[in-house]
Design an enzyme around this catalytic site. Structure first.
Site, PDB file in Angstrom:
ATOM      1  N   ASP A   8       0.855  -1.171   0.000  1.00 18.39           N
ATOM      2  CA  ASP A   8       0.000   0.000   0.000  1.00 18.39           C
ATOM      3  C   ASP A   8       0.907   1.243   0.000  1.00 18.39           C
ATOM      4  O   ASP A   8       2.106   1.150   0.289  1.00 18.39           O
ATOM      5  CB  ASP A   8      -0.877  -0.031   1.250  1.00 18.39           C
ATOM      6  CG  ASP A   8      -1.694   1.216   1.433  1.00 18.39           C
ATOM      7  OD1 ASP A   8      -2.403   1.599   0.487  1.00 18.39           O
ATOM      8  OD2 ASP A   8      -1.614   1.810   2.522  1.00 18.39           O
ATOM      9  N   ASP A  10      -0.405   5.126   0.827  1.00 19.07           N
ATOM     10  CA  ASP A  10      -0.772   6.061   1.886  1.00 19.07           C
ATOM     11  C   ASP A  10      -0.843   5.371   3.239  1.00 19.07           C
ATOM     12  O   ASP A  10      -1.545   4.373   3.399  1.00 19.07           O
ATOM     13  CB  ASP A  10      -2.122   6.707   1.571  1.00 19.07           C
ATOM     14  CG  ASP A  10      -2.040   7.668   0.403  1.00 19.07           C
ATOM     15  OD1 ASP A  10      -1.587   8.792   0.613  1.00 19.07           O
ATOM     16  OD2 ASP A  10      -2.417   7.273  -0.715  1.00 19.07           O
ATOM     17  N   ASP A 178      -6.970  -2.864   2.394  1.00 24.04           N
ATOM     18  CA  ASP A 178      -5.864  -3.825   2.312  1.00 24.04           C
ATOM     19  C   ASP A 178      -6.252  -5.221   2.793  1.00 24.04           C
ATOM     20  O   ASP A 178      -5.468  -6.166   2.639  1.00 24.04           O
ATOM     21  CB  ASP A 178      -4.662  -3.323   3.129  1.00 24.04           C
ATOM     22  CG  ASP A 178      -4.098  -2.029   2.581  1.00 24.04           C
ATOM     23  OD1 ASP A 178      -3.839  -1.975   1.368  1.00 24.04           O
ATOM     24  OD2 ASP A 178      -3.942  -1.063   3.351  1.00 24.04           O
TER      25      ASP A 178
END
Length: 226
Positions: A8, A10, A178
């Site tokens: 990921d 951010d 996620d």
């Protein structure tokens, strides 16, 4: 050999004030396995990050709505349905946010991102009245998207294009979007700033947050590979 990564961006490769951590440019260019950047941001953002790292542009964008690997782009999801929800939200007084320019949504192909300052309850109420559309809170934005779209599904597409078993990947992330990646990857880590959904889904929650947590995972993986 170090394992392939699904990272990921951010909250995972950034500082607490949302900047790309400079250690990304120290650690990832030399990672000797595929690195997939899996983000909720629009397609150009992870492509640009991969480009400036000198890596193959192997990315998942828009929470799985767009996947790019080995020169092939896969686009899934129904942007018309997402925009219909947002228009209904506006008609009831909701605001998408981001200002007049709205570069957040300018290049999106499969979903709409609504500012975290927006009326979440109203947005979810409007979305609930539409089939096959959901709202996902990534911490960065409220993403209005098709229910069949996910980072995990896109990781399967990317892994197939790379001829790699999805279970060979190690995933690192921090939020609800996620969770599907954690379910597909063979090993998963949530950084300390992760939300409850990511923390519960991960194999391990590391003690450090943001890029500090990702660095600790990468260092551990490199040590195990030696």
């Amino acid at each position: 050999m170090v394992p392939p990564l699904a990272l990921d961006i951010d909250g995972t490769l950034t500082t607490p004030d949302h900047r790309i951590d400079p250690r990304v440019f120290e650690l990832l260019p030399a990672w000797d396995a595929p690195v997939v950047f899996a983000t909720g941001k629009a397609f150009p953002y992870p492509v640009a990050l991969a480009h400036f790292l000198g890596r193959e542009e192997t990315v998942i964008a828009e929470n799985g709505g767009v996947a790019y690997a080995d020169g092939e782009t896969t686009v899934v999801g129904d942007p018309d349905a997402a925009w219909a929800v947002v228009e209904a939200f506006r008609e009831r007084g909701g605001e998408i946010g981001w200002g007049d320019g709205d570069t957040v949504n300018r290049w999106r192909e499969t979903e709409v991102a609504v500012s975290p300052d927006a009326d979440e309850a109203l947005l979810r109420e409007v979305a609930a009245a539409v089939d096959d559309v959901e709202v996902v809170d990534t911490g960065y934005a409220y993403h209005v998207k098709s229910t069949g779209v996910s980072k995990g599904r896109a990781l399967g597409v990317v892994a197939d294009a790379l001829d790699i078993d999805p279970a060979a990947f190690v995933a690192v992330g921090d939020s609800e979007n996620d969770v599907s990646t954690f379910e597909v990857a063979g090993e998963s880590y949530a950084v300390a700033n992760a939300d409850d959904a990511a923390r519960e889904a991960a194999d391990e929650v590391v003690g450090e947050g943001f890029m500090d947590g990702t660095v600790s995972v990468l260092e551990r993986l490199r040590e195990h590979a030696e």
